[in-house]
Every structure is written in C-alpha cells, then in structure tokens.
Design an enzyme around this catalytic site. Structure first.
Site, PDB file in Angstrom:
ATOM      1  N   GLY A  10      29.222 -39.032  42.160  1.00  0.00           N
ATOM      2  CA  GLY A  10      30.251 -38.394  41.627  1.00  0.00           C
ATOM      3  C   GLY A  10      30.624 -37.348  41.165  1.00  0.00           C
ATOM      4  O   GLY A  10      31.386 -36.600  41.274  1.00  0.00           O
ATOM      5  N   ARG A  11      29.391 -36.600  41.058  1.00  0.00           N
ATOM      6  CA  ARG A  11      28.870 -35.054  40.845  1.00  0.00           C
ATOM      7  C   ARG A  11      27.708 -34.907  40.316  1.00  0.00           C
ATOM      8  O   ARG A  11      26.772 -35.313  40.825  1.00  0.00           O
ATOM      9  CB  ARG A  11      29.536 -35.068  38.800  1.00  0.00           C
ATOM     10  N   ASP A  58      27.914 -50.541  41.196  1.00  0.00           N
ATOM     11  CA  ASP A  58      26.765 -50.239  39.763  1.00  0.00           C
ATOM     12  C   ASP A  58      25.099 -49.984  40.266  1.00  0.00           C
ATOM     13  O   ASP A  58      24.835 -51.909  40.695  1.00  0.00           O
ATOM     14  CB  ASP A  58      26.928 -51.553  38.769  1.00  0.00           C
ATOM     15  N   VAL A  59      24.617 -49.488  40.726  1.00  0.00           N
ATOM     16  CA  VAL A  59      23.076 -48.902  41.360  1.00  0.00           C
ATOM     17  C   VAL A  59      22.210 -50.875  40.921  1.00  0.00           C
ATOM     18  O   VAL A  59      21.511 -51.324  41.470  1.00  0.00           O
ATOM     19  CB  VAL A  59      22.623 -48.349  41.551  1.00  0.00           C
ATOM     20  N   SER A 137      11.984 -36.595  38.636  1.00  0.00           N
ATOM     21  CA  SER A 137      11.712 -35.704  38.105  1.00  0.00           C
ATOM     22  C   SER A 137      10.608 -34.473  37.219  1.00  0.00           C
ATOM     23  O   SER A 137       9.244 -35.291  38.114  1.00  0.00           O
ATOM     24  CB  SER A 137      12.882 -36.064  36.854  1.00  0.00           C
ATOM     25  N   TYR A 149      12.417 -42.756  30.286  1.00  0.00           N
ATOM     26  CA  TYR A 149      13.062 -41.765  31.679  1.00  0.00           C
ATOM     27  C   TYR A 149      11.493 -41.003  32.044  1.00  0.00           C
ATOM     28  O   TYR A 149      11.379 -41.241  33.886  1.00  0.00           O
ATOM     29  CB  TYR A 149      13.770 -40.158  31.172  1.00  0.00           C
ATOM     30  N   ALA A 152      10.144 -43.991  34.320  1.00  0.00           N
ATOM     31  CA  ALA A 152      11.128 -44.711  35.584  1.00  0.00           C
ATOM     32  C   ALA A 152      10.867 -43.002  36.316  1.00  0.00           C
ATOM     33  O   ALA A 152      10.668 -43.770  37.539  1.00  0.00           O
ATOM     34  CB  ALA A 152      11.965 -44.591  34.834  1.00  0.00           C
ATOM     35  N   LYS A 153      10.521 -42.591  35.973  1.00  0.00           N
ATOM     36  CA  LYS A 153      10.726 -41.228  36.809  1.00  0.00           C
ATOM     37  C   LYS A 153       9.049 -40.649  37.779  1.00  0.00           C
ATOM     38  O   LYS A 153       8.938 -40.434  38.672  1.00  0.00           O
ATOM     39  CB  LYS A 153      11.151 -39.531  36.242  1.00  0.00           C
TER      40      LYS A 153
HETATM   41  P1  NAP Z   1      24.624 -36.917  36.083  1.00  0.00           P
HETATM   42  O1  NAP Z   1      25.793 -35.328  36.800  1.00  0.00           O
HETATM   43  O2  NAP Z   1      24.735 -37.596  34.825  1.00  0.00           O
HETATM   44  O3  NAP Z   1      24.837 -37.482  37.924  1.00  0.00           O
HETATM   45  C1  NAP Z   1      24.000 -38.985  37.609  1.00  0.00           C
HETATM   46  C2  NAP Z   1      25.745 -39.883  38.349  1.00  0.00           C
HETATM   47  O4  NAP Z   1      25.017 -40.823  38.636  1.00  0.00           O
HETATM   48  C3  NAP Z   1      26.737 -39.891  37.303  1.00  0.00           C
HETATM   49  O5  NAP Z   1      27.632 -39.261  38.454  1.00  0.00           O
HETATM   50  C4  NAP Z   1      26.473 -41.418  36.817  1.00  0.00           C
HETATM   51  O6  NAP Z   1      28.166 -42.062  37.291  1.00  0.00           O
HETATM   52  C5  NAP Z   1      26.155 -42.103  38.489  1.00  0.00           C
HETATM   53  N1  NAP Z   1      25.341 -43.627  37.688  1.00  0.00           N
HETATM   54  C6  NAP Z   1      25.121 -44.195  36.616  1.00  0.00           C
HETATM   55  N2  NAP Z   1      24.842 -44.664  36.379  1.00  0.00           N
HETATM   56  C7  NAP Z   1      24.746 -45.264  37.692  1.00  0.00           C
HETATM   57  C8  NAP Z   1      24.839 -46.902  38.022  1.00  0.00           C
HETATM   58  N3  NAP Z   1      24.751 -47.682  37.451  1.00  0.00           N
HETATM   59  N4  NAP Z   1      25.553 -46.840  39.521  1.00  0.00           N
HETATM   60  C9  NAP Z   1      25.892 -46.151  39.957  1.00  0.00           C
HETATM   61  N5  NAP Z   1      25.805 -44.349  39.705  1.00  0.00           N
HETATM   62  C10 NAP Z   1      25.504 -44.018  38.467  1.00  0.00           C
HETATM   63  O7  NAP Z   1      23.345 -36.203  36.736  1.00  0.00           O
HETATM   64  P2  NAP Z   1      22.650 -35.232  37.691  1.00  0.00           P
HETATM   65  O8  NAP Z   1      22.034 -33.834  36.808  1.00  0.00           O
HETATM   66  O9  NAP Z   1      23.033 -34.927  38.275  1.00  0.00           O
HETATM   67  O10 NAP Z   1      20.830 -35.896  38.149  1.00  0.00           O
HETATM   68  C11 NAP Z   1      21.270 -36.702  39.115  1.00  0.00           C
HETATM   69  C12 NAP Z   1      19.786 -37.245  39.252  1.00  0.00           C
HETATM   70  O11 NAP Z   1      18.598 -36.888  39.048  1.00  0.00           O
HETATM   71  C13 NAP Z   1      19.062 -38.180  38.302  1.00  0.00           C
HETATM   72  O12 NAP Z   1      18.493 -39.611  39.188  1.00  0.00           O
HETATM   73  C14 NAP Z   1      18.347 -37.693  37.772  1.00  0.00           C
HETATM   74  O13 NAP Z   1      17.303 -38.334  36.871  1.00  0.00           O
HETATM   75  C15 NAP Z   1      17.851 -36.915  38.410  1.00  0.00           C
HETATM   76  N6  NAP Z   1      17.379 -35.295  37.575  1.00  0.00           N
HETATM   77  C16 NAP Z   1      18.070 -34.687  36.933  1.00  0.00           C
HETATM   78  C17 NAP Z   1      17.672 -33.196  36.875  1.00  0.00           C
HETATM   79  C18 NAP Z   1      18.933 -32.349  35.699  1.00  0.00           C
HETATM   80  O14 NAP Z   1      18.197 -30.859  35.344  1.00  0.00           O
HETATM   81  N7  NAP Z   1      20.018 -32.174  36.037  1.00  0.00           N
HETATM   82  C19 NAP Z   1      16.091 -33.011  36.692  1.00  0.00           C
HETATM   83  C20 NAP Z   1      15.545 -34.141  37.135  1.00  0.00           C
HETATM   84  C21 NAP Z   1      15.138 -35.507  37.820  1.00  0.00           C
HETATM   85  P3  NAP Z   1      28.244 -41.659  35.758  1.00  0.00           P
HETATM   86  O15 NAP Z   1      29.249 -41.016  35.428  1.00  0.00           O
HETATM   87  O16 NAP Z   1      29.853 -42.900  35.483  1.00  0.00           O
HETATM   88  O17 NAP Z   1      27.574 -42.017  33.993  1.00  0.00           O
END
Ligand code: NAP
Length: 248
Positions: A10-11, A58-59, A137, A149, A152-153
């Site tokens: 979604g984002r 919901d995953v 991560s 976190y 998990a990662k």
């Molecule tokens: P984000 O902007 O928060 O996007 C995460 C998306 O996952 C949101 O759309 C969220 O929906 C959705 N989601 C949450 N729970 C869910 C569920 N149970 N079932 C289905 N969808 C669900 O995060 P992001 O920064 O893009 O991160 C994406 C991935 O990369 C994550 O695994 C994160 O841990 C990892 N990551 C991110 C970073 C970083 O710096 N951003 C760094 C390392 C790793 P809602 O909007 O409804 O919550």
C-alpha cells in the site's frame, strides 16, 4: 506474464517494489490489510501500462493468506515471485515493552512471512520455479528500543536460509534484503515518536551513512528486482544489505 505477490504494497518500500516489478514485466498482486490501501499502487501501475490487482489480507491470518493466494492464482495465475515486505514497528525499551508489542511484531513479520511463503511454495514447486525475497533490516544486528523488531528481522534471515535449502531442489530461490534507513511513513513515524523533525532526522542519518545520503524505496526495489529475476537463479540464501554502507 509471471506473477509477483508483494505484501505491504500500500505504501513505502512495498509500493515501490510493486511498481518496479510491474515495470520489469510481472503481473503484480499488491497485498495490504485492505484492498483500498493498494488502490493507488494499482492505479500507478495501470497508468504505466502494467497489470496489477489489489488484495486485502492480514498476512498474520492463515485464513486471509489462504484466501488471498487462491484469489491471486485464479485471477492472475500461479505466483512465481513473493516479496514478504509487510511490517510494523512497536518500539520500546525492553523494560517497557508489552506482551502485545512483542507478539504483534512477531506475528506480522515472522508468522506473516511463514504463512505467505508456505502458501506460495505450493505454486512455485509445481512450476519448478520461484523467487522469494524477505525483508530483513540492519536492525537484525541489534538496535536500541527494538528487541522485538531486531529479533524478527534476524529471524527473517534464518528463515530465508532454510527456505533456500529446502526449496532449492525445486528451482525456488530465497533471499533477504536488509535495508538501512529508508524514507517511508515507517521512519517518519519513528522521527515523530522521538520528537525530531523528519528532515533533521534524515540529515543526521545521511551524515552517519558512508554514501552520505538516506535510502529510498527505489533503492530497495532495485535489489529485489535483481533477486526475483530469472538470471539470479544461482543466488540463494543470501542477505543483501541495502544500507549505503556495510551496515547502514
Ligand atoms: P510502511 O511504510 O510502514 O509500510 C508497511 C506496509 O505494510 C503498510 O502499508 C502496512 O499497512 C502494511 N502492513 C502492516 N501490517 C500488515 C499486515 N498484518 N498484513 C498486511 N499488510 C500489513 O513500512 P516500510 O518502511 O515501507 O517497510 C517495509 C518493510 O521494510 C518492512 O518489513 C520493514 O520492517 C522493512 N524495513 C524498512 C526500513 C525503513 O527504513 N523504512 C528499514 C529496514 C527494513 P498499514 O498502513 O495498515 O499499517
């Protein structure tokens, strides 16, 4: 047209990855908690001439995941690529971390990746072809306030390596990407939580990163694009840090 499933599309990184894989020629199933959350992702892909559907699931729910994969296979065809990207943060120092903070993070990241990979492998093994990419991560190496976190990662990395061993004989690879600081709503929320302006937060992170900049969803999508490509068939069980440095 090969089919790719991207969770949390979604984002942020998921939306960027969905767009990139569509540009690479995949039909994309964009999965998020509700189909509405993926409407923009799907519309963007359609505008660029790609094919995508929005799927609400919901995953961390076995029944949601099962129904989602049945629908995806029926509407687009059997998945050839899966990106386990859905994620949440529940940061807190250990002494303040609630049971729910712990369980929620484990459920979305680890149980979610497990349920989606188990559902996807059925189609991949049948096709004798598949590509699984899990989002780890730099926090897997330890990060203050993220005991849940980080666990998990780090777990995602062991999970990935085991999938590589079990599924390799069936033409299925499994790899992890471990991003450093990526500009998304997730990192914006972290800045807000610690009371720092997001622009200042980014500048501070850029200054301590070897390439002197922050990351963007396209940086992560580029690495994922390689890992799900046909030519990456001899790369499996690996963790690629996409962090502007050895560990961000
Ligand atoms: P984000 O902007 O928060 O996007 C995460 C998306 O996952 C949101 O759309 C969220 O929906 C959705 N989601 C949450 N729970 C869910 C569920 N149970 N079932 C289905 N969808 C669900 O995060 P992001 O920064 O893009 O991160 C994406 C991935 O990369 C994550 O695994 C994160 O841990 C990892 N990551 C991110 C970073 C970083 O710096 N951003 C760094 C390392 C790793 P809602 O909007 O409804 O919550």
């Amino acid at each position: 047209m090969r089919v790719a499933v991207v969770t949390g599309a979604g984002r942020g990184i998921g939306a960027g990855t969905a767009a990139r894989l569509a540009a690479d020629g995949f039909a994309v199933a964009a999965v998020d908690l509700t189909a509405e959350q993926c409407a923009e992702t799907v519309a963007t892909i359609a505008r660029e001439g790609g094919r995508a559907i929005a799927v609400g699931a919901d995953v961390s729910s076995a029944s949601d995941v099962e129904a989602a994969f049945e629908r995806i296979a029926g509407e687009l065809g059997p998945p050839a690529a899966l990106v386990n990207n859905a994620g949440v943060l529940r940061d807190n120092l250990l002494f303040k971390m609630s049971d729910d903070d712990w369980d929620t993070v484990m459920a979305v990241h680890l149980r979610g990746a497990f349920l989606c990979s188990r559902a996807a492998q059925k189609y991949m093994v049948e096709q004798k072809y598949g590509r699984i990419v899990n989002l780890s991560s730099t926090s897997a190496l330890g990060n203050r306030g993220q005991a849940n976190y980080a666990a998990a990662k780090a777990g995602m990395q062991g999970f990935t390596k085991t999938l590589a061993i079990e599924l390799g004989p069936f033409g299925v690879t499994a790899n992890a990407v471990a991003p450093g600081f990526i500009v998304t709503e997730m990192t914006a929320a972290t800045a807000a939580r610690v009371g720092v302006d997001f622009e200042e937060f980014q500048a501070a992170r850029a200054a301590e990163t070897p390439v002197r900049r922050v990351g963007y969803p396209a940086d992560v999508a580029h690495a994922i694009s390689f890992l799900v490509s046909e030519g990456a068939g001899f790369v499996t069980g690996q963790v690629i840090y996409v962090a502007g440095g050895p560990r961000g």
